[in-house]
Design a protein around this motif. Structure first.
Motif, mmCIF file in Angstrom:
data_model
loop_
_atom_site.group_PDB
_atom_site.id
_atom_site.type_symbol
_atom_site.label_atom_id
_atom_site.label_comp_id
_atom_site.label_asym_id
_atom_site.label_seq_id
_atom_site.Cartn_x
_atom_site.Cartn_y
_atom_site.Cartn_z
ATOM 1 N N VAL A 237 0.854 -1.187 0.000
ATOM 2 C CA VAL A 237 0.000 0.000 0.000
ATOM 3 C C VAL A 237 0.891 1.238 0.000
ATOM 4 N N VAL A 238 0.542 2.205 -0.852
ATOM 5 C CA VAL A 238 1.264 3.480 -0.897
ATOM 6 C C VAL A 238 0.295 4.590 -0.525
ATOM 7 N N GLU A 239 0.655 5.362 0.506
ATOM 8 C CA GLU A 239 -0.207 6.427 1.010
ATOM 9 C C GLU A 239 0.484 7.776 0.882
ATOM 10 N N CYS A 240 -0.305 8.792 0.596
ATOM 11 C CA CYS A 240 0.185 10.164 0.518
ATOM 12 C C CYS A 240 -0.884 11.072 1.109
ATOM 13 N N PRO A 241 -0.563 11.915 2.084
ATOM 14 C CA PRO A 241 -1.584 12.702 2.785
ATOM 15 C C PRO A 241 -2.139 13.840 1.934
ATOM 16 N N GLU A 242 -3.342 14.255 2.279
ATOM 17 C CA GLU A 242 -3.925 15.455 1.672
ATOM 18 C C GLU A 242 -3.241 16.683 2.289
ATOM 19 N N SER A 292 13.630 7.050 -2.058
ATOM 20 C CA SER A 292 13.505 8.486 -2.299
ATOM 21 C C SER A 292 12.301 8.874 -3.151
ATOM 22 N N ARG A 293 11.842 7.983 -4.028
ATOM 23 C CA ARG A 293 10.722 8.319 -4.907
ATOM 24 C C ARG A 293 9.847 7.093 -5.117
ATOM 25 N N VAL A 294 8.538 7.264 -4.999
ATOM 26 C CA VAL A 294 7.570 6.190 -5.219
ATOM 27 C C VAL A 294 6.442 6.732 -6.086
ATOM 28 N N LEU A 295 6.152 6.051 -7.179
ATOM 29 C CA LEU A 295 5.086 6.461 -8.099
ATOM 30 C C LEU A 295 5.241 7.925 -8.517
ATOM 31 N N GLY A 296 6.482 8.355 -8.688
ATOM 32 C CA GLY A 296 6.743 9.728 -9.109
ATOM 33 C C GLY A 296 6.735 10.753 -7.999
ATOM 34 N N MET A 297 6.333 10.350 -6.788
ATOM 35 C CA MET A 297 6.287 11.270 -5.648
ATOM 36 C C MET A 297 7.632 11.218 -4.925
ATOM 37 N N GLU A 298 8.319 12.356 -4.874
ATOM 38 C CA GLU A 298 9.669 12.393 -4.313
ATOM 39 C C GLU A 298 9.657 12.918 -2.884
ATOM 40 N N ALA A 299 10.417 12.253 -2.035
ATOM 41 C CA ALA A 299 10.629 12.742 -0.672
ATOM 42 C C ALA A 299 11.812 13.697 -0.707
ATOM 43 N N ARG A 300 11.596 14.918 -0.270
ATOM 44 C CA ARG A 300 12.631 15.942 -0.348
ATOM 45 C C ARG A 300 13.059 16.380 1.048
ATOM 46 N N GLN A 301 14.364 16.353 1.286
ATOM 47 C CA GLN A 301 14.863 16.801 2.584
ATOM 48 C C GLN A 301 14.573 18.283 2.780
ATOM 49 N N GLN A 302 14.615 19.064 1.676
ATOM 50 C CA GLN A 302 14.312 20.487 1.790
ATOM 51 C C GLN A 302 12.901 20.716 2.301
ATOM 52 N N GLN A 303 11.975 19.801 1.972
ATOM 53 C CA GLN A 303 10.588 19.903 2.428
ATOM 54 C C GLN A 303 10.350 19.070 3.688
ATOM 55 N N ARG A 304 11.432 18.524 4.251
ATOM 56 C CA ARG A 304 11.381 17.719 5.476
ATOM 57 C C ARG A 304 10.390 16.565 5.331
ATOM 58 N N TYR A 306 9.795 12.355 3.945
ATOM 59 C CA TYR A 306 10.483 11.079 3.718
ATOM 60 C C TYR A 306 9.441 9.989 3.542
ATOM 61 N N TRP A 307 9.857 8.879 2.951
ATOM 62 C CA TRP A 307 8.964 7.734 2.792
ATOM 63 C C TRP A 307 9.089 6.845 4.033
ATOM 64 N N GLN A 308 8.039 6.845 4.822
ATOM 65 C CA GLN A 308 8.015 6.049 6.050
ATOM 66 C C GLN A 308 7.611 4.614 5.723
ATOM 67 N N LEU A 309 8.317 3.639 6.277
ATOM 68 C CA LEU A 309 8.038 2.226 6.047
ATOM 69 C C LEU A 309 7.320 1.666 7.254
ATOM 70 N N LEU A 310 6.141 1.064 7.006
ATOM 71 C CA LEU A 310 5.340 0.521 8.101
ATOM 72 C C LEU A 310 4.813 -0.854 7.757
ATOM 73 N N THR A 311 4.475 -1.613 8.790
ATOM 74 C CA THR A 311 3.718 -2.845 8.623
ATOM 75 C C THR A 311 2.363 -2.628 9.276
ATOM 76 N N LEU A 332 2.323 -4.215 3.881
ATOM 77 C CA LEU A 332 3.383 -3.219 4.016
ATOM 78 C C LEU A 332 2.890 -1.879 3.491
ATOM 79 N N ILE A 333 3.204 -0.808 4.209
ATOM 80 C CA ILE A 333 2.722 0.526 3.857
ATOM 81 C C ILE A 333 3.914 1.445 3.610
ATOM 82 N N LEU A 334 3.898 2.117 2.474
ATOM 83 C CA LEU A 334 4.859 3.176 2.177
ATOM 84 C C LEU A 334 4.092 4.487 2.296
ATOM 85 N N ARG A 335 4.443 5.302 3.273
ATOM 86 C CA ARG A 335 3.681 6.515 3.557
ATOM 87 C C ARG A 335 4.564 7.749 3.447
ATOM 88 N N LEU A 336 4.201 8.686 2.605
ATOM 89 C CA LEU A 336 4.942 9.938 2.476
ATOM 90 C C LEU A 336 4.642 10.799 3.697
#
Length: 339
Positions: A237-242, A292-304, A306-311, A332-336
């Motif tokens: 599962v890949v999650e990205c918040p509103e 660093s990037r999932v489905l085109g969505m990049e985790a940027r250190q400048q924007q603080r 990251y892709w959090q890994l969860l079960t 398994l969950i990949l959460r921005l």
């Protein structure tokens, strides 16, 4: 460029531990660069009131300079003291133990090497006691301080302050560590745990007496790991918040992979098992591959971010993508996330 505070600090700590030849030129240049990075790290993010990288990297920088017996401006030290006092080390979904431990080691080093005045030394000692007390109070039932990887950092604080023998929490942590040594598979994590197993901390490198040693290292032929037969099925599962992602769930499907495969292997398998098409990118770091990037969505250190890994349902993984090995039927969950 983005400050390389943490990477350069770790390199300088390692360099000191290897007893380099007495040729100060290159070493002095690296120390100068680290001082520059510390200033850039903070000055570039005055708007946020925190370092551009992280308090962890910032503390590593102070620690590395201290181990090399280089003075740090008092303003730099006061920034760390203020962050510790006001609880600014915490970030979303993570533990503060490793950051607090590295900061406490830096404080201890500054006092032991007498690189600060008596008044500031008293403040640093008080902060160190607060950190040590919080770590004891927050020790998990399994004996870890935070998680398996932050535990060696915390234990180094007890070693550096000569309190490991009088603190029962240290003994429980050592027992937990000895049962989970197989978690330390990269050079960076091994470098954190090995000093602890021998009763040392990084601060000991400041007073090392380098002597000529016999070359007694011998290669060993490790047995190949036992091959696991069959396949397993994992829900990914890949999650990205509103509001960044209005749909919230970007990906949710089952992925088939060989039994015993790592999470990185599962992600690779998902790329050829669409639709929907799954894509990801990793970056090589001293801690292993970093997502660093999932489905085109990049985790940027400048924007603080990251892709959090969860079960499922929401437990953060204590290993990286190359080290964690899912079990059959796991979700398994990949959460921005932001930190």
């Amino acid at each position: 460029e983005w400050p390389e505070t943490g990477r350069l600090a770790l390199y300088l700590l390692g360099l000191r531990a290897t007893c380099p030849l007495p040729e100060p030129g290159p070493q002095r240049l690296l120390v100068t660069w680290l001082k520059y990075y510390l200033e850039e790290d903070w000055a570039g993010s005055r708007r946020h009131g925190q370092p551009l990288t992280s308090y962890y990297q910032y503390s590593l920088g102070v620690l590395a300079l201290c181990v090399h017996r280089k003075r740090v401006r008092e303003e730099v030290i006061h920034r760390l003291l203020a962050a510790e006092h006001h609880g600014r080390f915490r970030h979303t979904g993570g533990s503060t133990v490793d950051t607090e431990a590295v900061a406490a080691l830096a404080f201890t080093c500054l006092v032991q090497e007498r690189l600060v005045g008596s008044r500031l030394a008293a403040e640093l000692q008080a902060a160190r006691r607060r950190v040590r007390r919080r770590m004891v109070e927050a020790q998990d039932p399994d004996g870890f301080f935070g998680n398996v990887y932050s535990t060696p950092w915390a234990m180094q604080v007890f070693i550096a302050t000569n309190t490991c023998r009088t603190q029962p929490a240290y003994g429980r942590a050592m027992a937990a560590l000895l049962e989970n040594l197989d978690a330390f598979t990269t050079a960076a994590t091994m470098a954190q745990v090995l000093p602890v197993l021998y009763g040392h901390s990084y601060l000991d490198t400041a007073s090392m007496r380098c002597q000529e040693e016999l070359d007694t290292l011998m290669p060993i032929s490790a047995k190949p790991p036992t091959e696991m037969l069959g396949n397993m099925t994992v829900r990914l599962v890949v999650e990205c918040p509103e509001p960044r992602c209005p749909q919230h769930w970007l990906y949710d499907r089952t992925v088939s992979a060989p039994a015993g495969a790592s999470l990185l292997d599962v992600l690779r398998a998902a790329t050829v098992q669409g639709p929907p098409n799954f894509t990801f990118v990793t970056q090589d770091t001293s801690q292993g591959p970093f997502l660093s990037r999932v489905l085109g969505m990049e985790a940027r250190q400048q924007q603080r971010s990251y892709w959090q890994l969860l079960t499922a349902p929401g437990t953060s993984l204590q290993m990286g993508v190359a080290d964690y090995r899912p079990h059959d039927g796991e979700t398994l969950i990949l959460r921005l996330s932001e930190w």
